[in-house]
Scaffold this motif. Structure first.
Motif, short mmCIF file in Angstrom:
data_model
loop_
_atom_site.label_atom_id
_atom_site.label_comp_id
_atom_site.label_asym_id
_atom_site.label_seq_id
_atom_site.Cartn_x
_atom_site.Cartn_y
_atom_site.Cartn_z
N ILE A 94 0.85 -1.19 0.00
CA ILE A 94 0.00 0.00 0.00
C ILE A 94 0.89 1.25 0.00
O ILE A 94 1.73 1.41 0.88
CB ILE A 94 -0.93 0.01 1.22
N LYS A 95 0.69 2.09 -1.00
CA LYS A 95 1.45 3.34 -1.11
C LYS A 95 0.85 4.37 -0.15
O LYS A 95 -0.37 4.51 -0.06
CB LYS A 95 1.37 3.87 -2.54
N CYS A 96 1.69 5.10 0.56
CA CYS A 96 1.24 6.12 1.51
C CYS A 96 1.45 7.51 0.93
O CYS A 96 2.53 7.81 0.40
CB CYS A 96 2.02 6.01 2.82
N ILE A 97 0.43 8.33 1.05
CA ILE A 97 0.52 9.72 0.62
C ILE A 97 0.05 10.61 1.77
O ILE A 97 -1.04 10.39 2.31
CB ILE A 97 -0.36 10.00 -0.61
N GLU A 98 0.87 11.57 2.14
CA GLU A 98 0.48 12.55 3.15
C GLU A 98 0.03 13.83 2.44
O GLU A 98 0.61 14.21 1.42
CB GLU A 98 1.63 12.86 4.10
N THR A 99 -0.99 14.46 2.98
CA THR A 99 -1.51 15.69 2.41
C THR A 99 -1.80 16.69 3.53
O THR A 99 -2.11 16.27 4.65
CB THR A 99 -2.80 15.45 1.60
N GLN A 100 -1.71 17.95 3.23
CA GLN A 100 -2.11 18.97 4.19
C GLN A 100 -3.56 19.37 3.97
O GLN A 100 -4.14 20.09 4.78
CB GLN A 100 -1.20 20.20 4.06
N GLU A 101 -4.14 18.88 2.88
CA GLU A 101 -5.53 19.17 2.55
C GLU A 101 -6.44 18.49 3.57
O GLU A 101 -6.23 17.33 3.91
CB GLU A 101 -5.86 18.66 1.14
N LYS A 102 -7.45 19.20 4.04
CA LYS A 102 -8.38 18.64 5.02
C LYS A 102 -9.61 18.05 4.34
O LYS A 102 -10.15 17.05 4.80
CB LYS A 102 -8.80 19.71 6.02
N ASN A 103 -10.08 18.65 3.27
CA ASN A 103 -11.28 18.22 2.58
C ASN A 103 -10.98 17.02 1.69
O ASN A 103 -10.08 17.08 0.85
CB ASN A 103 -11.84 19.39 1.75
N ILE A 104 -11.75 15.95 1.84
CA ILE A 104 -11.51 14.72 1.09
C ILE A 104 -11.63 14.95 -0.42
O ILE A 104 -10.77 14.56 -1.19
CB ILE A 104 -12.45 13.59 1.54
N GLU A 105 -12.73 15.59 -0.85
CA GLU A 105 -12.96 15.81 -2.28
C GLU A 105 -11.81 16.60 -2.91
O GLU A 105 -11.36 16.26 -4.01
CB GLU A 105 -14.28 16.53 -2.52
N GLN A 106 -11.37 17.62 -2.23
CA GLN A 106 -10.27 18.43 -2.78
C GLN A 106 -8.98 17.63 -2.83
O GLN A 106 -8.21 17.72 -3.79
CB GLN A 106 -10.09 19.70 -1.96
N ALA A 107 -8.72 16.82 -1.81
CA ALA A 107 -7.50 15.99 -1.80
C ALA A 107 -7.54 14.97 -2.93
O ALA A 107 -6.54 14.73 -3.59
CB ALA A 107 -7.35 15.30 -0.45
N LEU A 108 -8.71 14.37 -3.16
CA LEU A 108 -8.82 13.38 -4.22
C LEU A 108 -8.65 13.99 -5.60
O LEU A 108 -8.15 13.33 -6.52
CB LEU A 108 -10.18 12.67 -4.15
N SER A 109 -9.02 15.24 -5.74
CA SER A 109 -8.95 15.89 -7.06
C SER A 109 -7.51 16.15 -7.51
O SER A 109 -7.27 16.35 -8.70
CB SER A 109 -9.74 17.20 -7.06
N VAL A 110 -6.56 16.14 -6.59
CA VAL A 110 -5.17 16.39 -6.97
C VAL A 110 -4.32 15.12 -7.01
O VAL A 110 -3.12 15.19 -7.26
CB VAL A 110 -4.51 17.45 -6.03
N ILE A 111 -4.94 13.99 -6.77
CA ILE A 111 -4.18 12.74 -6.79
C ILE A 111 -4.25 12.11 -8.17
O ILE A 111 -5.22 12.09 -8.82
CB ILE A 111 -4.69 11.77 -5.72
#
Length: 111
Positions: A94-111
């Motif tokens: 499983i690949k791990c990605i850390e983000t500073q984004e709090k909103n799930i939808e916004q975080a998913l849009s940049v992956i």
């Protein structure tokens, strides 16, 4: 690709993975599954402090990778991922990605 996100409200990524109520699983940016975090229920039932066994915590680094791997998750997205959890995730492919984004939808849009 299946991706898991720790959340307590279904909208925001939890700050603390071990204390999130759920792990939402997404495929192609659509939620396809939801897993309840067993650690949260264990905390409710336990009166012991978090660090009781030789300084160890809840065991999240062992329990959560296995839990999401059973669902075929390939990527784990969180705000903070501890070293032990990261190592166990990687061992399970499983690949791990850390983000500073709090909103799930916004975080998913940049992956």
């Amino acid at each position: 690709m299946k991706l898991a996100v720790p959340t307590s409200d279904g909208k925001n990524i939890s700050k603390h993975v071990a204390l999130s109520k759920f792990f939402y699983i997404y495929e192609d940016s659509k939620q396809v599954d939801k897993i309840e975090n067993p650690l949260v229920e264990n905390l409710k039932e336990s009166s012991a402090p978090l660090h009781t066994h030789e300084g160890r915590g809840l065991g999240a680094g062992r329990i959560i990778p296995s839990l999401i791997a059973q669902k075929g998750v390939e990527v784990f997205l969180a705000r903070e991922i501890g070293d032990g959890m990261r190592a166990n995730m990687q061992r399970m492919g499983i690949k791990c990605i850390e983000t500073q984004e709090k909103n799930i939808e916004q975080a998913l849009s940049v992956i």
